[in-house]
Design a protein around this motif. Structure first.
Motif, PDB file in Angstrom:
ATOM      1  N   THR A   1      43.689  27.898  43.978  1.00 26.19           N
ATOM      2  CA  THR A   1      44.371  29.105  43.483  1.00 26.19           C
ATOM      3  C   THR A   1      45.846  29.106  43.876  1.00 26.19           C
ATOM      4  OG1 THR A   1      43.667  30.358  45.441  1.00 26.19           O
ATOM      5  CG2 THR A   1      42.268  30.485  43.483  1.00 26.19           C
TER       6      THR A   1
ATOM      7  N   ARG B   1      47.204  38.311  44.079  1.00 22.67           N
ATOM      8  CA  ARG B   1      46.414  37.474  43.161  1.00 22.67           C
ATOM      9  C   ARG B   1      46.674  37.889  41.719  1.00 22.67           C
ATOM     10  NH1 ARG B   1      40.370  36.375  44.629  1.00 22.67           N
ATOM     11  NH2 ARG B   1      41.506  34.789  45.840  1.00 22.67           N
TER      12      ARG B   1
ATOM     13  N   ASN C   1      45.244  37.407  38.020  1.00 18.48           N
ATOM     14  CA  ASN C   1      44.125  36.965  37.198  1.00 18.48           C
ATOM     15  C   ASN C   1      44.642  36.737  35.781  1.00 18.48           C
ATOM     16  OD1 ASN C   1      41.729  37.257  39.073  1.00 18.48           O
ATOM     17  ND2 ASN C   1      42.596  39.311  39.217  1.00 18.48           N
TER      18      ASN C   1
ATOM     19  N   GLN D   1      42.799  32.036  38.486  1.00 15.91           N
ATOM     20  CA  GLN D   1      43.458  32.875  39.483  1.00 15.91           C
ATOM     21  C   GLN D   1      44.600  32.107  40.114  1.00 15.91           C
ATOM     22  OE1 GLN D   1      40.111  33.640  42.043  1.00 15.91           O
ATOM     23  NE2 GLN D   1      39.645  35.609  41.078  1.00 15.91           N
TER      24      GLN D   1
END
Length: 453
Positions: free
Chosen positions: A393, A352, A354, A364
């Motif tokens: 995402t 992931r 950010n 994200q």
């Protein structure tokens, strides 16, 4: 009246006859064999127990077989004398010392069982269970299965100290009652026939073990002792893997335990928990690759190479390349903030990113990988999944993917050894917030490190 008088004369005559027949002699019996706890000449084990338990804590340890200390209806084996000191060393180091560190040097002296009774085997019950320990009236703790104890084995140590932590919680509860509201958290879930119920059902109802379902007091003792012995990482991992309702109940019970120790005894429960874990780590150091995944322990590694010192040069170069490339995508001015490795079930690894867009909104972007880890060596192979989910995402990753290509190449171009980084950055291992790393197996100086949570 005359009749009664005659009977009295006869009775006196019988007594006189018995008295005249009295014969004295020496009893031919060795009482020391009948009760081996009559100690005339102390051996090395007795002296050690005096020095480590009786003198400092006023705690007696009975290891010589005394049938009247145990259930008369059960067949129980005496303990082996060579097992006594190793077991009681462990009791001292893993139970007493952590309470002294968290509650003060006099805590165990003030509140403790005054006697340990040791048995070699378990006490077998008619319902198919075995008794590993009991506490009686806040004064005595009986420890069973001593002959199978191995102080170098973490499972063996954990099993024995878990019993003591559970029984000691009962002693604390006899000193200060738990709040009545505790029993309302899992109201309706208590079940006397707990042996017939699976652990999954106990979890779903907000119980940390099956035995916790017996009663509120047993529930509290199981909650406290399991939190201490599991440690925060494993306990949180189990809780996080459960449905929302079960999570809420276990978190509420956790708070009741924490508040109880603070209010009743001015003990920071999390400090006590950490002290217990440190003692366990002395027996067996925590192995990071065995502590990751839902229901196991750590579920994320979070890294921000731009702000963290000692990040490896190769990964830092890949990160800086990605930052510049992400910022240039479409001229939108995106800012890459940090990166997370999220450990899922069935070898799933989600990477992931950010980041913020040009408007400063936090976003994200996710990509799924398969991470195969060798259970023995801790070596991991990471492969990007050909098919990705289509949620938001993952849609964001379609935009970011060209920018983070350097990081994707770093992750998939070789294998990694999963381990702590405390040899490079000194710090505690095995706790929430400890630092873990993925080292390139071809070059130990190339690695990703971050905070384990």
């Amino acid at each position: 009246m005359n009749k009664i008088f005659k009977k009295g004369i006869v009775a006196l005559a019988v007594i006189a006859f018995l008295a005249s027949c009295k014969k004295e002699g020496t009893l031919n019996a060795n009482l020391d064999i009948i009760d081996q706890n009559i100690i005339k000449n102390k051996n090395a084990t007795d002296i050690w127990l005096d020095q480590n338990f009786l003198n400092p804590y006023n705690i007696e340890t009975k290891y010589r077989y005394d049938r009247f200390e145990l259930a008369l209806s059960k067949n129980i084996t005496p303990p082996l004398i060579e097992q006594v000191i190793p077991a009681m060393e462990t009791v001292r180091d893993v139970w007493i010392k952590p309470f002294e560190a968290a509650g003060g040097a006099d805590f165990i002296k003030r509140i403790s069982p005054k006697q340990f009774v040791l048995a070699g085997s378990a006490e077998y019950n008619s319902n198919g269970t075995i008794t590993l320990g009991t506490a009686e009236g806040g004064r005595k703790i009986v420890l069973y299965v001593l002959n199978d104890f191995d102080k170098t084995s973490l499972p063996s140590v954990t099993r024995m100290i878990q019993v003591i932590q559970h029984e000691y919680t009962h002693i604390l509860n006899q000193t200060v009652d738990i709040t009545p509201e505790y029993q309302t958290v899992s109201r309706g879930g208590y079940e006397a026939n707990w042996t017939q119920r699976p652990l999954t059902e106990a979890y779903s109802l907000g119980f940390i073990t099956q035995y916790a379902r017996v009663s509120p007091l047993e529930d509290f003792a199981e909650q406290s002792s399991n939190m201490l012995m599991m440690g925060r990482v494993k306990y949180n991992g189990i809780v996080a893997s459960l449905p929302a309702d079960a999570q809420a109940k276990l978190k509420k019970k956790e708070q009741y335990v924490v508040d109880y120790f603070k209010t009743a005894f001015n003990i920071d429960f999390y400090q006590l928990q950490s002290e217990v874990q440190k003692a366990l780590f002395n027996i067996s150091a925590p192995v990071l690759h065995r502590m990751i995944g839902p229901g196991i322990g750590y579920t994320t590694l979070t890294t921000n190479p731009s702000a963290e010192p000692n990040q490896s040069a190769e990964f830092l170069a890949a990160w800086n390349t990605a930052k510049s490339a992400v910022a240039a995508i479409g001229g939108a001015g995106r800012q890459l903030n940090n990166m997370q490795l999220i450990f899922g079930a069935n070898n799933l690894l989600t990477v992931r990113y950010n980041y913020t867009n040009s408007a400063g909104s936090a976003l994200q972007a996710d990509a799924d990988y398969t991470m195969a880890v060798n259970a023995t060596t801790g070596v991991a192979t990471i492969t990007l999944n050909a098919t990705q989910p289509t949620t938001t995402t993952y849609g964001n990753m379609n935009t970011l993917r060209p920018g983070v290509a350097a990081i994707n190449t770093y992750l998939t171009s070789g294998t990694f050894r999963i381990n702590w980084i405390n040899q490079i950055i000194p710090g505690q291992i095995g706790f929430v917030g400890s630092l873990g790393a993925f080292y390139k197996t071809a070059n130990a100086n190339s690695y990703i490190y971050g905070v384990m949570n």
